[in-house]
Design a protein around this motif. Structure first.
Motif: not given
Length: 220
Positions: A65, A82-83, A86-87, A89-91, A93-94, A97, A112
């Motif tokens: 992580t 996050v893992k 992780t990109r 975009e996903s961050i 969202h985490a 949004g 990344e």
């Protein structure tokens, strides 16, 4: 007399049979245990990860992580876990949004993230300031922004931030190629953030002359 001898022999036979029947389950259990142990061993004779309960290298990589500080136009600004890999975009969202005011076109959403970095999701004013500092008249998208409102890895006035710049940005400095840029990144990952520009002299391949060539273009 013969009848008594016959009874004695019968008793002995029965005792032998009972003993044999009691020993059989224990023998079968031992055999099954030996077979299971052999099946769980690797071809080289070493216990497998499944047998020992120890996670393999692949499992460690998948469960790694990182922590990223997300600020700006997101619903829940703050540090997110996050893992690894992780990109951006996903961050976002985490962090709940992006808000309606976010200008995501100024970010590289496919990049990344790295551990310990800060990502600013800018509004229109911040995105314009970043575009002016780095893109000039082109007006094209710029890299991820940081807390000061300009692209990630740069500081006030467009200076390269030694503690956040990636390899591509470091390579914009005079006499800094891919190998030297990577050594700068490796140094800060091993020793922590640069406390002063002069600490670049601790990086292999950077001498006083090289540092003087770009000293005025970097910050911390």
């Amino acid at each position: 007399m013969l009848a008594g001898a016959a009874v004695f022999v019968a008793a002995v036979v029965i005792a032998i049979l009972v003993t044999a029947l009691q020993a059989a389950p224990a023998s079968e259990a031992a055999t099954r245990a030996a077979q299971l142990s052999a099946a769980q061993a690797e071809p080289d004779g070493q216990p497998s990860a499944a047998a020992t309960g120890a996670p393999g290298a692949g499992a460690e990589a998948q469960t790694g992580t990182i922590y990223v500080h997300v600020i700006g136009e997101v619903v829940r600004p703050g540090v997110v876990e996050v893992k690894t890999g992780t990109r951006v975009e996903s961050i976002i969202h985490a962090a709940g949004g992006a808000t309606d005011a976010a200008v995501l076109a100024s970010l590289n959403l496919a990049r990344e993230a790295v551990d310990g970095e800060q990502i600013l999701v800018p509004n229109a004013e911040q995105a314009a300031a970043a575009g002016g500092a780095l893109s000039g008249a082109s007006g094209g998208p710029v890299p991820d922004a940081s807390a000061d409102g300009v692209a990630g890895g740069t500081g006030q006035g467009g200076l390269v931030n030694l503690n956040t710049a990636d390899a591509a940005l470091l390579e914009t400095l005079p006499r800094v190629g891919p190998a030297l840029a990577q050594r700068i990144i490796d140094w800060r990952e091993s020793n922590g953030p640069f406390a002063s520009v002069d600490q670049l002299l601790d990086v292999a391949g950077i001498g006083a002359k090289t540092l003087d060539g770009f000293r005025e273009r970097v910050t911390i």
